[in-house]
Enzyme design. Structure first.
Site, PDB file in Angstrom:
ATOM      1  N   ASP A   1      -1.513   4.568  -6.251  1.00  0.00           N
ATOM      2  CA  ASP A   1      -0.096   4.374  -5.933  1.00  0.00           C
ATOM      3  C   ASP A   1       0.744   5.514  -6.482  1.00  0.00           C
ATOM      4  O   ASP A   1       1.840   5.773  -6.004  1.00  0.00           O
ATOM      5  CB  ASP A   1       0.386   3.038  -6.487  1.00  0.00           C
ATOM      6  CG  ASP A   1      -0.267   1.891  -5.730  1.00  0.00           C
ATOM      7  OD1 ASP A   1      -1.419   1.560  -6.038  1.00  0.00           O
ATOM      8  OD2 ASP A   1       0.359   1.377  -4.785  1.00  0.00           O
TER       9      ASP A   1
ATOM     10  N   GLY B   1       0.841  -1.191   0.000  1.00  0.00           N
ATOM     11  CA  GLY B   1       0.000   0.000   0.000  1.00  0.00           C
ATOM     12  C   GLY B   1       0.879   1.244   0.000  1.00  0.00           C
ATOM     13  O   GLY B   1       1.900   1.297   0.689  1.00  0.00           O
TER      14      GLY B   1
ATOM     15  N   ASN C   1      -3.004   2.757 -10.168  1.00  0.00           N
ATOM     16  CA  ASN C   1      -3.528   2.038  -9.002  1.00  0.00           C
ATOM     17  C   ASN C   1      -3.549   0.556  -9.359  1.00  0.00           C
ATOM     18  O   ASN C   1      -3.212   0.160 -10.481  1.00  0.00           O
ATOM     19  CB  ASN C   1      -4.927   2.561  -8.638  1.00  0.00           C
ATOM     20  CG  ASN C   1      -5.399   2.067  -7.287  1.00  0.00           C
ATOM     21  OD1 ASN C   1      -4.645   2.070  -6.315  1.00  0.00           O
ATOM     22  ND2 ASN C   1      -6.646   1.606  -7.206  1.00  0.00           N
TER      23      ASN C   1
ATOM     24  N   ARG D   1      10.040  -1.690  -4.934  1.00  0.00           N
ATOM     25  CA  ARG D   1       8.789  -1.631  -5.694  1.00  0.00           C
ATOM     26  C   ARG D   1       8.865  -0.416  -6.610  1.00  0.00           C
ATOM     27  O   ARG D   1       9.116   0.696  -6.134  1.00  0.00           O
ATOM     28  CB  ARG D   1       7.565  -1.466  -4.767  1.00  0.00           C
ATOM     29  CG  ARG D   1       7.388  -2.501  -3.656  1.00  0.00           C
ATOM     30  CD  ARG D   1       6.728  -3.798  -4.100  1.00  0.00           C
ATOM     31  NE  ARG D   1       5.535  -3.677  -4.887  1.00  0.00           N
ATOM     32  CZ  ARG D   1       4.287  -3.586  -4.387  1.00  0.00           C
ATOM     33  NH1 ARG D   1       4.081  -3.566  -3.079  1.00  0.00           N
ATOM     34  NH2 ARG D   1       3.253  -3.520  -5.196  1.00  0.00           N
TER      35      ARG D   1
ATOM     36  N   GLN E   1      -6.169  -8.701  -2.308  1.00  0.00           N
ATOM     37  CA  GLN E   1      -6.109  -7.744  -1.193  1.00  0.00           C
ATOM     38  C   GLN E   1      -7.489  -7.278  -0.759  1.00  0.00           C
ATOM     39  O   GLN E   1      -7.680  -6.914   0.396  1.00  0.00           O
ATOM     40  CB  GLN E   1      -5.265  -6.510  -1.588  1.00  0.00           C
ATOM     41  CG  GLN E   1      -3.787  -6.784  -1.779  1.00  0.00           C
ATOM     42  CD  GLN E   1      -3.442  -7.016  -3.239  1.00  0.00           C
ATOM     43  OE1 GLN E   1      -4.284  -7.467  -4.023  1.00  0.00           O
ATOM     44  NE2 GLN E   1      -2.225  -6.713  -3.614  1.00  0.00           N
TER      45      GLN E   1
END
Lengths: 360, 360
Positions: free
Chosen positions: A239, A55, A249, A88, A198
């Site tokens: 994101d 997240g 996202n 990431r 998720q």
């Protein structure tokens, strides 16, 4: 937010031992609630990369604490920053948190003390920003509730932009929690969010813990629900959002935005300003999209006879592909819900709320 | 088509024993290849309802054989027809096959012989229609291949409209098999198709058995692939298509159609004419959408340590919803590939190929 009635954040310094960062290891939710100790920047990098934490907001906060552990353990903080940023590629909060730490540490004599203070500030800011996103977004829900004469407001969300994705409150869920706490009748359609589920695992769990009525649906269902008037609004997280309002996202967000647009359902994106990328202008062309391992598609984890197991879904020899995000063009976004208020998903709208970035 | 090198259909009369209908019990694919014996119309109804067999064409053929077993066993064929029609509400082939049997049986003295002959005809027609769909659709793939100078044509498909959904060849897969067999370079993006994973389990398996290069993707991925030019065309099947060209198909099809439309990717629907509903005009409003049990969303089946197991995905207490189909409005459909040729997804286009239904 609450876990079995007790308040938790997603990341914190261990009580009575500031050398240990603690997180909820989210890989085992909703079936097991596991707290993990992180002692080094490598522990943090692994926790981010292998998605013990995930997240946008939370990996930013985790990176902040990772930089603190690096300083504490006498590591080269530039090297630590590089390590964390490499975990990431899509979320912008990672780089934002590392750079904030580097700047603070560079300009300080008490490097460890400063790194600790900054890590806490990053986490506290994240929580406070999410709290304000909740207040701002709840007004939209309240308005829909009024138009429906107090009938249940049905909100669809994708992935987990809940408190588990931040330090507290969440982005997409913050307006939901805020509206729920004010007594507005709401119901949330929770996209399960393949391949890592998720939504089914995390969003459903945290909404359940807070007592918010919800229904888990396969990602394929949203369009049908919208065609039949069963969705009053969509709220998702982000994101990374470009200065022009294009939204990266979780993979599949774009498909829901298309359906919302096709059915005149308002589509909102909730994000703290730390998720803006003030440089990029064309999200589809410029935002790097992470490709993750195919085993996340081939195997699914769940509970069997009280134990968490992985089962193989596909034929042994079939290839798989696993793109983690997609980009929703700003034209499909009704508005952005930020800590400073709600704005159009356009450069003009965004800069009206964040004028200090006009020259970025 | 081929299973481990041997040719199979999905349904047939047992060799040397015409009182037994055999099917591939598709619930165990791709991990186990199981053949099941059906001896009564109740066996057939259960096999359809519990999805041992599924897919528009195959449940039509199964209903045909179910009516034969009813006649053979001296059951009331009207009652049998009602039982079979009640198993699944969306696909139109069920009613079509039962009515064809009733008409044939009513007008014959040798009721059992006629029912057997008609069941075989329904199955043979289905296979022959699919073979022709393959020939017609392969021309589109060939044309794209030519435009790409022989580079690989990337085709996205959703759910399983393969030979496993029919008697042989499939609808959406028929052009793929036909093009592949002609030596055209193709690659198929296989949507896993939650919640029952027919893409990941069945389409991937049958493409693999036939040697067609393919990649399994979560249902969320198609939009991203199309934004980045990685999909040359979409081909899906249909459980029911209105006379105006609205297409009911597996839940999530509508989302892919929206993405194809947004990215100028041709979106084709392949169907035998038995899947047309000649009465209905507004698919979204008029086609009944089956709601299935929530346990199909909560539990996922796969292989663990050589055994097929189900794991729980969601929190114990979370609600789930499970709509099996959605409707793609004709405006999003580039064309319909039928056994008679390709037509526009419009009443005019459809009636040009099927003028005998002008007055329906």
């Amino acid at each position: 937010m609450l876990v079995n009635g007790k308040h938790y954040r997603t990341i914190w310094l261990k009580e009575n031992d500031d050398s240990i960062v603690q997180i909820i290891d989210q890989r085992w939710l909703p079936h097991k609630f596991v707290i993990e100790d992180l002692k080094t920047v490598d522990d943090v990098a692994k926790a981010i990369k292998d998605m013990h934490v995930r997240g946008a907001g939370l990996i930013g906060a985790a990176a902040g604490y990772g930089m603190y552990l690096a300083a504490l353990n006498g590591d080269d903080v530039r090297e630590a920053s590089g390590k964390l940023k490499a975990t990431r590629p899509t979320a912008v909060n990672l780089a934002w948190a590392c750079d904030r730490q580097l700047k603070a540490i560079d300009s300080s004599k008490d490097k460890i003390g400063t790194a600790k203070k900054t890590a806490k500030e990053i986490a506290n800011d994240d929580a406070e920003f999410c709290r304000r996103i909740g207040e701002n977004g709840a007004k939209i829900i309240e308005e829909i509730s009024r138009r429906k004469n107090g009938e249940t407001v049905n909100i669809l969300t994708h992935c987990n932009a809940g408190w588990l994705a931040f330090v507290d409150y969440g982005s997409a869920t913050a307006p939901i929690y805020s509206a729920h706490d004010r007594g507005i009748k709401i119901h949330v359609w929770v996209d399960e969010t393949r391949p890592r589920n998720q939504g089914a695992r995390l969003t459903a769990w945290e909404l359940g813990q807070h007592g918010v009525p919800h229904t888990v649906i396969p990602d394929n269902v949203g369009g049908h629900l919208m065609q039949h008037g069963k969705v009053d609004m969509v709220i998702v997280g982000s994101d990374r959002t470009t200065r022009t309002g294009d939204v990266a996202n979780k993979i599949g967000t774009y498909l829901k935005a298309l359906a919302a647009n096709d059915n005149n359902v308002p589509f909102y994106v909730a994000l703290p300003s730390s998720s803006f990328d003030w440089i990029k202008r064309d999200g589809v062309k410029e935002i790097p999209i992470e490709e993750r391992g195919g085993e996340e598609v081939r195997f699914i984890q769940g509970l069997h006879d009280g134990e968490i197991k992985k089962v193989l879904l596909t034929p042994e020899k079939s290839n798989t592909a696993n793109y983690a995000f997609d980009v929703t063009p700003s034209r499909l976004v009704t508005g952005l819900i930020t800590e400073r208020g709600i704005c159009d998903a356009s450069e003009e709208g965004i800069l009206e709320l964040f004028p200090e970035h006009s020259k970025d």
